[in-house]
Design a protein around this motif. Structure first.
Motif, PDB file in Angstrom:
ATOM      1  N   GLU A  26       0.579  -1.194  -0.024  1.00 12.46           N
ATOM      2  CA  GLU A  26      -0.120  -0.214   0.142  1.00 12.46           C
ATOM      3  C   GLU A  26       1.014   1.335   0.182  1.00 12.46           C
ATOM      4  N   ASN A  63       2.149   1.820  -3.202  1.00  7.41           N
ATOM      5  CA  ASN A  63       1.218   2.337  -4.472  1.00  7.41           C
ATOM      6  C   ASN A  63       0.908   3.624  -4.109  1.00  7.41           C
ATOM      7  N   LYS A  89       1.309   6.326  -7.061  1.00  7.16           N
ATOM      8  CA  LYS A  89       0.049   6.773  -7.930  1.00  7.16           C
ATOM      9  C   LYS A  89      -0.156   8.339  -7.386  1.00  7.16           C
ATOM     10  N   MET A 102      -0.463  11.683  -9.489  1.00  3.85           N
ATOM     11  CA  MET A 102      -1.801  12.251  -9.803  1.00  3.85           C
ATOM     12  C   MET A 102      -1.438  13.821  -9.395  1.00  3.85           C
ATOM     13  N   LYS A 152       0.859  15.855 -11.867  1.00  2.18           N
ATOM     14  CA  LYS A 152       0.848  15.608 -13.437  1.00  2.18           C
ATOM     15  C   LYS A 152       0.726  16.715 -14.309  1.00  2.18           C
ATOM     16  N   THR A 174       2.229  -1.001 -10.298  1.00  9.51           N
ATOM     17  CA  THR A 174       1.831   0.362 -10.105  1.00  9.51           C
ATOM     18  C   THR A 174       2.423   1.220 -11.500  1.00  9.51           C
ATOM     19  N   TYR A 227       0.743   0.281 -14.372  1.00  9.25           N
ATOM     20  CA  TYR A 227      -0.670   0.690 -14.291  1.00  9.25           C
ATOM     21  C   TYR A 227      -0.819   2.197 -15.003  1.00  9.25           C
ATOM     22  N   HIS A 241      -2.383   4.816 -18.189  1.00  9.37           N
ATOM     23  CA  HIS A 241      -2.928   6.197 -17.959  1.00  9.37           C
ATOM     24  C   HIS A 241      -2.201   7.377 -18.237  1.00  9.37           C
ATOM     25  N   ASP A 296      -1.352  13.291  -3.126  1.00  4.67           N
ATOM     26  CA  ASP A 296      -2.683  13.218  -2.847  1.00  4.67           C
ATOM     27  C   ASP A 296      -3.123  12.382  -1.869  1.00  4.67           C
ATOM     28  N   HIS A 343      -4.725   9.120   0.059  1.00  8.94           N
ATOM     29  CA  HIS A 343      -4.699   7.830  -0.531  1.00  8.94           C
ATOM     30  C   HIS A 343      -5.952   7.004  -0.368  1.00  8.94           C
ATOM     31  N   ILE A 344      -6.520   7.279   0.752  1.00 11.38           N
ATOM     32  CA  ILE A 344      -7.912   6.620   0.986  1.00 11.38           C
ATOM     33  C   ILE A 344      -8.688   7.886   1.783  1.00 11.38           C
ATOM     34  N   HIS A 345      -9.730   8.243   1.070  1.00  6.98           N
ATOM     35  CA  HIS A 345     -10.597   9.196   1.428  1.00  6.98           C
ATOM     36  C   HIS A 345     -11.555   8.823   2.520  1.00  6.98           C
ATOM     37  N   ARG A 380      -5.030   9.497   5.025  1.00  7.29           N
ATOM     38  CA  ARG A 380      -5.233   7.818   4.865  1.00  7.29           C
ATOM     39  C   ARG A 380      -6.355   7.592   5.747  1.00  7.29           C
TER      40      ARG A 380
END
Ligand SMILES: Cc1ncc(COP(=O)(O)O)c(C=O)c1O
Ligand SMILES: Cc1ncc(COP(=O)(O)O)c(C=O)c1O
Ligand code: FES
Ligand code: FES
Lengths: 140, 387, 387, 140
Positions: free
Chosen positions: C74, C77, C81, C85, C88, C107, C110, C114, C222, C224-226, C235
């Motif tokens: 985690e 990732n 990621k 984000m 970018k 990752t 992935y 994108h 950003d 990671h978990i909202h 998180r």
């Protein structure tokens, strides 16, 4: 979360209540924001001889009301005007940053009560010239 | 003061002894990595498979449809973000409700910043979504409906089967956050037309940091954590074996005695609600009077503020929670209390008491007794309360 | 057969007794939700704060820079990621290496789907990245360099400080996967110019399912978990309190005795390497001869295949691992062994023995004895081996 | 992971070794893919009287080699040709799906050895007309 001093004033708030025939009454805050403070002053010869409050609000709001009343009791109007929210928070051993705005409420309630006293007695208090008791402390 | 009466089971629960006992060996002698080929590793793999099967059986799912996560929030994030990403060529519209948990709401807000459109359905005064409004909100761009099974603050249980039916008829995926419903409601994912469902162990006497997402076979969804081949390549990371075992054990215990659990809690809860209403004036019950979680009693107590109430209860050894804004020092009270139409000043006086397997009648009596005293004291110092 | 000798510490470790003991109270009496205002909750919050501080102190970080996750995958990732984000608009180019863990590689793949571009740096025969190639690969579109601290298969330790220096000079973020390095190498994140660093507890005698990402103050990334406000809103999810406590305890134990741990493991490892080389012909050591993890011994044993070897070792009660393709039934052997230039047939005969705090000299002797027998037996039936 | 039968044949593989002067030798697989199987047949009057193998590969590869040799030993060429990978896997009590290709290797090794025998003896085996021993079973 709260200091021991805050918890003490929250648990045993000093000067809770109302004063019949108070010389000055100030009410600030807004129930929409979840906090309202009402301050009653008895003033004799420019000295605050008695003070009481009622507060609807969090632990910090209650504790700062209590501390603020202690700080102004027996003081002259000039001295009372120097009781800032910073001072109240310091005397309480600090407040969590999210709760600092609650101490502003206490400062404003005192000022509002003094303003009321001044108006009733046709006195001009220089320091309160720009003070607006209806301003929302949350948005400072 | 040490906690004498815990009435915040909706926040989290203690781990039951049987659950902890089932976990310990996987920290000590059975520590193998489930991906390893030797016996110690195969044993862990087998244990995970068995745990998955237990949970799947309880929910009427296939074991291959259960994916372990680090909890309810991760499951919510995964379901919503990864369905959005995998189906964005089909559409960019998501429907949810105004009373979802932040793990759903903030994820939806994040997606709004990245080109998705979200409809937040209203709820009525009891916290119920309106099925007609739901139907009308579905467009040909809608890819996902996410409506929680039961609300964590006010306990209201939604008409899940009907929502699932509507979603299925329109060919839209249906995700439900069942973190509060699991262990309190009988759930058959197929009967209820559920495509994805979030769960968390620490709400049902299991450990914190483990949960699961049910993903119906065929649902188009991206992997959540990239890496190793764990969880059928959809959620990488060495498995929390002890956590998974504890979660499965907690599920087993919860569903072994579900009827009994529900009837016991409902009785205690109703006693609590009645006693509070009888002994304190200006009190209202939040949430639906019948369609509510068996352990949830959510009140608004007028003229006083939630944080002050909680602190006083804590000093009396009572653990409870509130949706008051002052609890977090923020400006707005809980979005759930706002959504059911409560005015700010009343929402500020909210109190959530949630009961669980270790709650006794004596606990209820003690809480009511203390609550009466505290409310009285706080009202005495409230400028809003005039006798 | 029950495991007699565990030599797969790089896969996972047992939880040490002190660690488990520190965790238990947070399952039983200290179960409060850290977000709750009452004493039971405040106690959990305090424990998390203290754990965070312990870990931060060990790494020379500020406690506010440590974010707990569900493990190393985690953390990897998230770092990759969410930096991609969040940055970018600055660029879409990421640099990593060919020998990263799959949590990093997959990752990156992935992100390639994108719109991101990824450079996978080569490594030399010892598994070392080339700093000149790294420098040349940086363009003005480069936003992130992710190079692992120490490799999980061959144990090679990269020149992290120098990589961090290059990244900093070019104004590019530097993330390192330190899952294998933590507990085996002294780490000061500032001295080593690290911006983000992934960690996992179950590699250092802590529990599975908990880890952390170090995020230097100021790094643009950003959440990671909202959801809830946990981990400074980056998180969400109710914290795995017991796991966090266990992780901190494991870190403490690891760094209390780091020197001793390193010298003990290095001695045992060198004995193992020498004995294997002396007693078995056609064997080569993978990874760097000196710049390697103290507990890592990775070999290629020619003419035999890894899975057959592991099964035989398992039958002799020895737990080990291999990068052979047959272990997973796939076609290609480990990407790490390919990247250091081994031919397929040799990579198939790889064997990783990783030592840890409970390994004894007797264990090493036993493994060497059994390995000699097994290699001999398998070579007898190998069509490639001609005496 | 593996059935008991697989583990038995893996641990105690039958017919390991080489046959000097074998009548047919088949080698299939490719070390690049990590597996090579070499099969030796002794054939008298159309009957396989002896069989030996050598295998470089995983547990399943070794076990299927072993089982395949057992299944063809003492059988006629026609009977041996009927030993498919499916049959070998079944006799072993099944194989994990990722390992099914290993059993194909055993089938092919036997066929390759029979083809070699046929060539050496100028016989035509109808069933092997289209058989290519160099085909990679991994890519089926
Ligand atoms: C280098 C490396 N990175 C990442 C991971 C993944 O960590 P976790 O299993 O905690 O997700 C591992 C171990 O599996 C590893 O060795
Ligand atoms: C309805 C609901 N959804 C999601 C969550 C989040 O679960 P977790 O804390 O396991 O991340 C909770 C509880 O916190 C919840 O009550
Ligand atoms: S009165 Fe609302 S936070 Fe203090
Ligand atoms: S021989 Fe490679 S998987 Fe069986």
């Amino acid at each position: 979360m709260y200091s021991e001093k805050v918890m003490d004033h929250f648990t045993n708030p000093r000067n809770v209540g109302e004063i019949k025939n108070a010389d000055g009454i100030g009410e600030v805050g807004n129930p929409k924001c979840g906090d309202i403070m009402k301050m009653y002053l008895k003033i004799e010869d420019g000295v605050i001889t008695d003070v009481k409050f009622k507060t609807f609000g969090c632990g910090a709001a209650i504790a700062t009301s209590s501390m603020a009343t202690e700080l102004v009791k027996g003081k002259t109007i000039e001295e009372a005007l120097k009781v800032t929210n910073k001072r109240v928070a310091e005397e309480l051993g600090g407040l969590p940053s999210a709760k600092l705005h609650c101490s502003l409420l206490a400062e404003q309630a005192i000022k509002a009560a003094l303003l009321d006293y001044a108006k009733k007695n046709n006195i001009e208090i220089e320091e309160l010239k720009d003070f607006d008791p209806n301003e929302d402390p949350h948005h400072h | 003061m040490a906690t004498k009466v815990y009435m915040d089971y909706a926040a989290t629960t203690p781990v039951k002894k049987e659950v902890l006992d089932s976990m310990i060996p996987y920290y000590t002698e059975k520590y193998g990595n489930p991906s390893s080929v030797y016996s110690l590793g195969r044993e862990s793999r087998k244990t995970i498979d068995e745990s998955r099967e237990k949970i799947a059986n309880i929910l009427g799912a296939n074991p291959k449809e259960i994916y372990f996560t680090s909890g309810g929030s991760e499951a919510d994030n995964w379901a919503i973000k990864a369905v959005a990403m995998a189906n964005k060529d089909k559409g960019n519209h998501i429907i949810t409700s105004k009373i979802e948990h932040h793990a759903v709401l903030h994820t939806c807000e994040y997606l709004e910043k990245h080109g998705f459109e979200v409809t937040y359905l209203d709820v009525d005064e009891y916290g119920m979504v309106d099925l007609e409004q739901l139907k009308k909100s579905i467009t040909d761009k809608t890819i996902l409906i996410s409506i929680m099974f039961a609300n964590n603050e006010i306990g209201t249980i939604q008409p899940i089967k009907e929502i699932g039916q509507i979603a299925r008829e329109k060919g839209v995926y249906f995700h439900t956050d069942a973190v509060q419903a699991v262990g309190n409601v009988k759930i058959d994912v197929n009967e209820l037309n559920i495509d994805m469902m979030s769960m968390s162990a620490h709400k049902i006497y299991g450990p914190k940091g483990i949960g699961a997402l049910y993903i119906k076979k065929g649902v188009k969804i991206d992997p959540h954590i990239h890496g190793g081949a764990q969880e059928r390549k959809r959620r990488a990371g060495t498995e929390n074996v002890a956590g998974i075992v504890g979660f499965a054990k907690a599920m087993e215990l919860a569903y072994e005695n579900l009827e009994e659990h529900i009837s016991k809690l409902t009785k205690l809860r109703d006693k609590l609600i009645n006693d509070v209403k009888n002994k304190i004036d200006y009190v209202r019950l939040n949430g639906h009077p019948e369609k509510r979680l068996p352990g949830n009693a959510s009140f608004c107590i007028e003229f006083i503020e939630g944080e002050a109430l909680l602190l006083n209860l804590d000093m009396a050894g009572i653990a409870a929670s509130s949706g008051s804004a002052c609890t977090s020092g923020s400006l707005d009270p809980s979005h759930v209390l706002m959504a059911i139409g409560l005015p700010h000043e009343i929402a500020h006086g909210s109190l959530r008491l949630t009961l669980g397997d270790f709650t006794t009648e004596k606990d209820v009596d003690y809480v009511v007794e203390k609550l009466v005293e505290i409310v009285d004291r706080l009202r005495q110092m409230s400028p809003l309360y005039e006798k």
